[in-house]
Scaffold this motif. Structure first.
Motif, short mmCIF file in Angstrom:
data_model
loop_
_atom_site.label_atom_id
_atom_site.label_comp_id
_atom_site.label_asym_id
_atom_site.label_seq_id
_atom_site.Cartn_x
_atom_site.Cartn_y
_atom_site.Cartn_z
N ASP A 103 0.85 -1.19 0.00
CA ASP A 103 0.00 0.00 0.00
C ASP A 103 0.88 1.24 0.00
O ASP A 103 2.02 1.21 0.49
N THR A 104 0.39 2.31 -0.57
CA THR A 104 1.08 3.60 -0.58
C THR A 104 0.04 4.71 -0.48
O THR A 104 -1.15 4.46 -0.32
N TRP A 105 0.51 5.93 -0.61
CA TRP A 105 -0.38 7.09 -0.72
C TRP A 105 -1.15 7.00 -2.05
O TRP A 105 -0.91 6.14 -2.89
N ALA B 20 -6.29 -3.04 0.24
CA ALA B 20 -6.71 -1.71 -0.18
C ALA B 20 -5.40 -0.96 -0.37
O ALA B 20 -4.74 -0.59 0.61
N THR B 21 -4.96 -0.77 -1.63
CA THR B 21 -3.61 -0.27 -1.86
C THR B 21 -3.47 1.21 -1.51
O THR B 21 -2.36 1.69 -1.35
N HIS B 22 -4.59 1.92 -1.39
CA HIS B 22 -4.51 3.27 -0.85
C HIS B 22 -4.37 3.17 0.65
O HIS B 22 -5.20 2.53 1.32
N ASP B 23 -3.33 3.75 1.21
CA ASP B 23 -3.02 3.54 2.62
C ASP B 23 -4.17 3.88 3.55
O ASP B 23 -4.40 3.19 4.56
N GLY C 106 -1.11 2.05 16.15
CA GLY C 106 -0.30 2.98 15.36
C GLY C 106 0.00 2.45 13.97
O GLY C 106 0.10 3.21 13.02
N GLU C 107 0.15 1.13 13.84
CA GLU C 107 0.45 0.52 12.54
C GLU C 107 -0.85 0.11 11.84
O GLU C 107 -0.94 -0.97 11.25
N ALA C 108 -1.85 0.99 11.88
CA ALA C 108 -3.17 0.65 11.35
C ALA C 108 -3.13 0.29 9.87
O ALA C 108 -3.82 -0.63 9.43
N THR C 109 -2.34 1.02 9.10
CA THR C 109 -2.31 0.77 7.66
C THR C 109 -1.77 -0.62 7.38
O THR C 109 -2.34 -1.37 6.58
N ALA C 110 -0.68 -0.97 8.02
CA ALA C 110 -0.11 -2.31 7.81
C ALA C 110 -1.08 -3.39 8.28
O ALA C 110 -1.22 -4.44 7.63
N ILE C 111 -1.77 -3.14 9.39
CA ILE C 111 -2.73 -4.12 9.90
C ILE C 111 -3.87 -4.32 8.91
O ILE C 111 -4.29 -5.45 8.62
N GLY C 112 -4.39 -3.22 8.35
CA GLY C 112 -5.45 -3.33 7.35
C GLY C 112 -4.97 -4.04 6.10
O GLY C 112 -5.71 -4.83 5.48
#
Length: 474
Positions: A76-78, A234-237, A437-443
């Motif tokens: 995932d990225t911006w 979901a590749t959008h962070d 804090g690592e929500a994006t990685a968890i998702g």
């Protein structure tokens, strides 16, 4: 034991995080972290695509070194940034960054073809001058030969997936940030694309989170020492971060707090009303084609920029060589200050100023407010300004959607900012639940696990996130 690898790349850093299930809970392990940042090249701000891909491979090699080979991985990225490939699948030019000024005036070029109101009615995406639609208009206006040469458009994570697998897929949630999807259908708006005279062949079939892209190319597998399947999160962070909000209530207000603060709720259908447009809300794609109805707020970009300037030697009264400019100390010291000045945190002047410190000071000076001078005063102004934005945005969301929210759920790096969480609770008058804090990685990992049958539903995954990581209440 099955491991899942999230490669989460933000605007300032990236990380590789492994996850596995243990006693019904998700266990995380960071195995690699690397720097990211915009570079100046040929008069443009760009991302170093080659370095980023090298770092993706290095992090994968670390998994091999520690003997924890993932069964799948996701990137995932911006949003909004993209690259073009020619007929031979070679990248055309550099990976230009969204903060580059090539889009200046491109909104007016787009509005010569379609009005701003109609564009919002069709796409539901808020106006931001860096959106893909304006970047493509900049290419069409200034470098039309590149568009003519192009055969494929890939958003940043799509491009890295292509380099890994040789498979070209356009993922839905990141594609939704282009302002070229139809909000009603969730598909490319080919009528709009034709009106804008963008090459229609660039916009192919969209793939949903959970889709398997494919195995690694043989040469990539040989480089990293193993094979696996690449799966689309979901590749959008923000799409990934919202997946991991540890709350299963239907009406959930969230802030994905990082470089940007993305504040909103989930809707089953896009809200493209005039009220939503006037308040500058966006309807981005989410998991299972839910809509992330949210507002972009400048976020921790301001404190990140200020931190860099002080670390680089920016002078101020009472400066001490041992002063600590860590985020934790800036946040703690800000709480001790008394300055009451605030700025309009979402003002475009803070998007990419030459000096964030000077810009904040000038904004205070222009409004007749006390001018902050120390790092701790400036940090206090930033945090209080963000909390005020959160309050205003909460009220707007409730007024536009008719929903009522009792709490604010904060995930991402900003969830660790205790003072900001306290200010947010005080300003909004609602309890604040600070999640992982690592929500994006968890998702990201959640989409992989859902694809692999570890969880049967998004709700089940979110319940597991709560049980695994909990929340801190304010």
């Amino acid at each position: 034991m099955e491991y899942y690898l999230a490669v989460d790349i933000g605007a300032s850093s990236g990380r590789h995080i492994l996850a596995h299930m243990e006693d019904g809970r998700i266990v995380l392990e960071e195995v690699y972290r690397f720097y990211n940042g915009m570079e100046d090249k040929d008069g443009h701000k760009i991302w170093n695509a080659e370095k980023l891909f090298d770092d993706i491979l290095e992090g994968m090699k670390k998994c091999k070194e520690i003997g924890k080979i993932p069964v799948t991985m996701g990137i995932d990225t911006w949003g909004v940034d993209f690259c073009l490939l020619d007929k031979d699948d070679k990248r055309i030019g550099d990976l230009v960054a969204y903060r580059d000024d090539r889009t200046a005036g491109m909104d007016e070029e787009v509005y010569k073809i379609i009005s701003e109101d109609e564009l919002y009615e069709r796409t539901g995406i808020q106006k931001a001058i860096f959106n893909t639609i304006y970047q493509l208009m900049a290419l069409k206006t200034k470098e039309p030969e590149k568009l003519k040469e192009a055969r494929t458009l890939l958003m940043v994570p799509d491009y890295f997936n292509f380099l890994l697998t040789g498979v070209r897929k356009q993922e839905y949630t990141n594609a939704s940030t282009t302002q070229l999807l139809n909000a009603k259908t969730g598909e490319w708006d080919h009528e709009l694309i034709k009106k804008l005279d963008f090459p229609d062949e660039l916009f192919g079939e969209l793939s949903m989170p959970g889709t398997v892209v494919g195995p690694l190319k043989r040469e990539i597998a040989e480089k990293v020492g193993f094979d696996l399947k690449v799966v689309l999160p979901a590749t959008h962070d923000t799409g990934s971060a919202v997946m991991s909000v540890p709350c299963t209530e239907e009406n959930t207000l969230y802030i994905s707090s990082g470089t940007w603060s993305l504040m909103g709720c989930e809707l089953p259908k896009a809200n493209c009303s005039k009220e939503a447009k006037n308040a500058n809300f966006t309807n981005e794609g989410g998991y299972e084609k839910r809509y992330r109805f949210l507002k972009n707020i400048m976020g921790l970009w301001m404190i990140q920029s200020v931190k860099k300037e002080f670390e680089a030697g920016f002078d101020y009264p009472g400066k001490n060589k041992d002063d600590d400019y860590s985020f934790a100390n800036l946040c703690d010291r800000a709480k001790e200050e008394t300055i009451d000045s605030i700025v309009a945190a979402n003002d475009g002047r803070f998007l990419n100023p030459d000096s964030m410190i000077r810009e904040i000071q000038n904004a205070c000076r222009e409004c007749g407010m006390q001018v902050p001078v120390t790092p701790w005063e400036i940090a206090r102004v930033i945090y209080r300004s963000l909390a005020k934005c959160y309050k205003e945005t909460t009220e707007e969301i409730e007024n536009i959607t008719g929903k009522k929210f009792n709490s604010v759920n904060i995930v991402g790096g900003g969830s660790n900012a205790v003072y900001l969480n306290e200010l947010t609770a005080a300003e909004t008058g609602r309890s604040v639940n600070a999640g992982p804090g690592e929500a994006t990685a968890i998702g990201n990992i959640g989409a992989q696990m859902l694809s692999n049958g570890v969880f049967s539903s998004l709700s089940e995954f979110r319940e597991c996130v709560y049980q695994s990581f909990g929340v801190i209440k304010y």
